[in-house]
Design a protein around this motif. Structure first.
Motif, PDB file in Angstrom:
ATOM      1  N   PRO A  82      -1.118  -2.850 -15.962  1.00 16.38           N
ATOM      2  CA  PRO A  82      -0.571  -1.751 -15.163  1.00 16.38           C
ATOM      3  C   PRO A  82      -1.610  -0.665 -14.953  1.00 16.38           C
ATOM      4  CG  PRO A  82       0.986  -2.415 -16.861  1.00 16.38           C
ATOM      5  CD  PRO A  82      -0.297  -3.136 -17.150  1.00 16.38           C
ATOM      6  N   GLN A  83      -1.532   0.041 -13.826  1.00 19.86           N
ATOM      7  CA  GLN A  83      -2.597   0.940 -13.401  1.00 19.86           C
ATOM      8  C   GLN A  83      -2.107   2.364 -13.149  1.00 19.86           C
ATOM      9  OE1 GLN A  83      -6.234  -0.686 -12.387  1.00 19.86           O
ATOM     10  NE2 GLN A  83      -5.185  -1.225 -14.281  1.00 19.86           N
ATOM     11  N   LEU A  84      -1.331   2.921 -14.074  1.00 18.50           N
ATOM     12  CA  LEU A  84      -0.857   4.292 -13.882  1.00 18.50           C
ATOM     13  C   LEU A  84      -2.006   5.284 -13.934  1.00 18.50           C
ATOM     14  CD1 LEU A  84       1.542   6.263 -13.599  1.00 18.50           C
ATOM     15  CD2 LEU A  84       1.537   6.431 -16.087  1.00 18.50           C
TER      16      LEU A  84
ATOM     17  N   GLY B 113       0.815  -1.204   0.000  1.00 16.43           N
ATOM     18  CA  GLY B 113       0.000   0.000   0.000  1.00 16.43           C
ATOM     19  C   GLY B 113       0.843   1.246   0.000  1.00 16.43           C
ATOM     20  N   ASP B 114       0.175   2.372  -0.226  1.00 20.19           N
ATOM     21  CA  ASP B 114       0.855   3.662  -0.208  1.00 20.19           C
ATOM     22  C   ASP B 114      -0.102   4.759   0.240  1.00 20.19           C
ATOM     23  OD1 ASP B 114       3.665   3.559  -1.029  1.00 20.19           O
ATOM     24  OD2 ASP B 114       2.882   2.604  -2.842  1.00 20.19           O
ATOM     25  N   SER B 115       0.488   5.744   0.876  1.00 17.34           N
ATOM     26  CA  SER B 115      -0.214   6.983   1.206  1.00 17.34           C
ATOM     27  C   SER B 115       0.471   8.087   0.423  1.00 17.34           C
ATOM     28  CB  SER B 115      -0.157   7.254   2.721  1.00 17.34           C
ATOM     29  OG  SER B 115      -0.845   8.444   3.044  1.00 17.34           O
ATOM     30  N   CYS B 116       0.180   8.135  -0.867  1.00 12.52           N
ATOM     31  CA  CYS B 116       0.874   9.040  -1.774  1.00 12.52           C
ATOM     32  C   CYS B 116       0.549  10.506  -1.495  1.00 12.52           C
ATOM     33  CB  CYS B 116       0.498   8.725  -3.218  1.00 12.52           C
ATOM     34  SG  CYS B 116       0.786   7.015  -3.725  1.00 12.52           S
TER      35      CYS B 116
ATOM     36  N   GLY C 231      -0.321   3.351  -5.996  1.00 10.62           N
ATOM     37  CA  GLY C 231       0.978   2.725  -5.916  1.00 10.62           C
ATOM     38  C   GLY C 231       0.949   1.231  -5.699  1.00 10.62           C
ATOM     39  N   ASN C 232       1.640   0.809  -4.653  1.00 12.52           N
ATOM     40  CA  ASN C 232       1.796  -0.615  -4.370  1.00 12.52           C
ATOM     41  C   ASN C 232       0.480  -1.325  -4.096  1.00 12.52           C
ATOM     42  OD1 ASN C 232       4.781  -1.526  -4.084  1.00 12.52           O
ATOM     43  ND2 ASN C 232       4.739   0.517  -3.193  1.00 12.52           N
ATOM     44  N   ALA C 233      -0.539  -0.603  -3.707  1.00  8.49           N
ATOM     45  CA  ALA C 233      -1.816  -1.246  -3.388  1.00  8.49           C
ATOM     46  C   ALA C 233      -2.484  -1.850  -4.618  1.00  8.49           C
ATOM     47  CB  ALA C 233      -2.763  -0.237  -2.733  1.00  8.49           C
TER      48      ALA C 233
ATOM     49  N   LEU D 164      -3.225  12.093 -10.533  1.00 11.63           N
ATOM     50  CA  LEU D 164      -3.030  10.650 -10.650  1.00 11.63           C
ATOM     51  C   LEU D 164      -3.252   9.895  -9.353  1.00 11.63           C
ATOM     52  CD1 LEU D 164       0.219  10.379 -12.815  1.00 11.63           C
ATOM     53  CD2 LEU D 164      -2.108   9.841 -13.524  1.00 11.63           C
ATOM     54  N   PHE D 165      -2.744  10.441  -8.251  1.00  9.93           N
ATOM     55  CA  PHE D 165      -2.526   9.593  -7.089  1.00  9.93           C
ATOM     56  C   PHE D 165      -3.653   9.622  -6.070  1.00  9.93           C
ATOM     57  CE2 PHE D 165       1.727  10.318  -8.792  1.00  9.93           C
ATOM     58  CZ  PHE D 165       2.126   9.005  -8.928  1.00  9.93           C
ATOM     59  N   GLY D 166      -3.806   8.477  -5.411  1.00  9.56           N
ATOM     60  CA  GLY D 166      -4.705   8.304  -4.288  1.00  9.56           C
ATOM     61  C   GLY D 166      -4.025   7.408  -3.279  1.00  9.56           C
ATOM     62  N   ASP D 167      -4.747   7.011  -2.254  1.00 12.91           N
ATOM     63  CA  ASP D 167      -4.184   6.200  -1.177  1.00 12.91           C
ATOM     64  C   ASP D 167      -4.974   4.901  -1.033  1.00 12.91           C
ATOM     65  OD1 ASP D 167      -2.513   8.378  -0.667  1.00 12.91           O
ATOM     66  OD2 ASP D 167      -3.932   9.252   0.746  1.00 12.91           O
ATOM     67  N   GLY D 168      -4.293   3.858  -0.587  1.00 10.85           N
ATOM     68  CA  GLY D 168      -4.975   2.587  -0.375  1.00 10.85           C
ATOM     69  C   GLY D 168      -4.009   1.501   0.023  1.00 10.85           C
ATOM     70  N   ALA D 169      -4.557   0.348   0.368  1.00 15.07           N
ATOM     71  CA  ALA D 169      -3.753  -0.819   0.740  1.00 15.07           C
ATOM     72  C   ALA D 169      -4.500  -2.081   0.349  1.00 15.07           C
ATOM     73  CB  ALA D 169      -3.446  -0.821   2.237  1.00 15.07           C
ATOM     74  N   GLY D 170      -3.733  -3.133   0.078  1.00 17.15           N
ATOM     75  CA  GLY D 170      -4.311  -4.440  -0.232  1.00 17.15           C
ATOM     76  C   GLY D 170      -3.575  -5.525   0.510  1.00 17.15           C
ATOM     77  N   ALA D 171      -4.182  -6.688   0.600  1.00 13.19           N
ATOM     78  CA  ALA D 171      -3.578  -7.804   1.336  1.00 13.19           C
ATOM     79  C   ALA D 171      -4.009  -9.125   0.718  1.00 13.19           C
ATOM     80  CB  ALA D 171      -3.982  -7.760   2.811  1.00 13.19           C
ATOM     81  N   VAL D 172      -3.101 -10.097   0.782  1.00  9.22           N
ATOM     82  CA  VAL D 172      -3.434 -11.474   0.415  1.00  9.22           C
ATOM     83  C   VAL D 172      -2.785 -12.399   1.431  1.00  9.22           C
ATOM     84  CG1 VAL D 172      -3.498 -10.914  -2.057  1.00  9.22           C
ATOM     85  CG2 VAL D 172      -1.436 -11.899  -1.079  1.00  9.22           C
TER      86      VAL D 172
END
Length: 347
Positions: free
Chosen positions: A274-276, A155-158, A306-308, A181-189
């Motif tokens: 890809p998700q630019l 995840g990222d807090s851009c 980002g990484n999310a 472009l940017f927002g914030d978020g996180a993911g998990a598996v």
């Protein structure tokens, strides 16, 4: 279908995601930044991102939460969706470009909040391929004797790099684009060495630096007390280089993944591109030569977090993939140019 001879590297047994606050559309963002009505038209035409989630209140600038908050929410969602107790996790890996602090590592704050202790933890510093790197390390850990399940987070807090007090109308396009472009978020598996009900097998993981001798396409600075008054921007992007290089690198990743797992292009049921940005993703998908693959994207709704993003895509894929279906995930990092990719098969 072509036979797959090698065993899976690991199995995705559950997923989770987290986004802060309510979505912010382009009109609302443009009004807050003092932009005219042409702003919204420019974003829609050239960027294609419709909304994003921010970790601060757009009106007051006050924080709504931290990256650790988002990671905790995503991790808890992944554990709960898989019916997995914190004590059943044997290692934790976290990929991010924007940790809350240099120390303690954000991964350890998240693990502590989730009730995970006494296990190895790793935090990887990277951009858009960080989630793939985290999955690669997580798969290797899952294969270790005595390890059953690994929690992988990204995840990222851009947007904590935003300065709401600046005159956004005076910014050059190379800097203004980052506000869109940017927002914030996180993911998990949760990864497992063994298949579990409704799990997704990871057949191949690709992660490789390919930027030798090339200047960075994206820079994210870290300011301390000694240099925070420096005039250089905190975020800088060579968007022209990104536009030229990312589609070509994405095509190389797809070709290599297909060759490695001996799949034909027509055997791919889902594509996680890809998700630019929305427009960039459209161009990439059109050039990848996978017309029969169903696209799984979210960047137009949540922005570039980002990484999310690869893990957010995997979270969406889980509701759509059926036994026997195959998927390719592609990630390109422009910071120092890295390739990332996954070949997946539902079991």
């Amino acid at each position: 279908m072509a036979a797959t001879e090698s065993p899976p590297l690991a199995h995705i047994v559950s997923t989770g995601s987290a986004l802060p606050g309510e979505p912010i559309d382009n009109a609302t963002l443009g009004e807050r930044l003092g932009m005219d009505r042409l702003w919204e038209q420019w974003v829609a035409t050239f960027v294609g991102t419709l909304g994003r989630h921010l970790s601060f209140d757009l009106d007051t600038g006050k924080p709504l939460g931290t990256l650790a908050d988002l990671g905790e929410q995503a991790g808890r969602a992944a554990l709960e969706s898989g019916g997995i107790a914190p004590g059943e996790i044997d290692a934790v890996v976290f990929g991010t470009a924007t940790p809350d602090m240099l120390m303690p590592a954000t991964v350890n704050i998240i693990a502590d909040r989730l009730g995970i202790d006494g296990v190895p933890t790793y935090q990887l510093q990277s951009g858009c391929t960080g989630a793939v790197q985290a999955l690669s390390l997580g798969a290797k850990l899952a294969a270790d004797p005595g390890t059953r399940r690994v929690l992988v987070l990204a995840g990222d807090s851009c947007t904590k790099h935003f300065d709401l007090g600046m005159d956004f109308r005076a910014l050059p396009p190379t800097q203004l684009i980052n506000c869109v472009l940017f927002g914030d978020g996180a993911g998990a598996v949760v990864l497992s060495a063994e298949p579990e009900p409704d799990s997704i097998a990871i057949r191949r993981i690709l992660t490789r630096l390919v930027g030798g001798g090339r200047p960075p396409g994206h820079e994210l600075d870290w300011f301390g007390p000694a240099d925070r008054e420096d005039s250089r921007p905190a975020v800088a992007e060579d968007f022209k280089a990104v536009e030229e290089s990312v589609p070509a690198l994405a095509g190389e990743i797809v070709t290599e993944l297909l060759e490695d797992v001996d799949w034909a292009a027509g055997e791919v049921d889902f594509l996680l591109p890809p998700q630019l940005s929305g427009r960039m993703t459209e161009r990439i998908v059109a050039g990848l030569g996978l017309p029969g693959a169903e696209e799984v994207s979210c960047v137009d709704e949540v922005g570039n977090c980002g990484n999310a993003l690869p893990l957010l895509q995997l979270d969406r894929l889980r509701d759509r993939i059926a036994p026997g279906d195959r998927a390719l995930a592609v990630a390109v990092e422009s910071s120092k140019w890295l390739k990332g990719g996954l070949a997946l098969e539902a079991v």
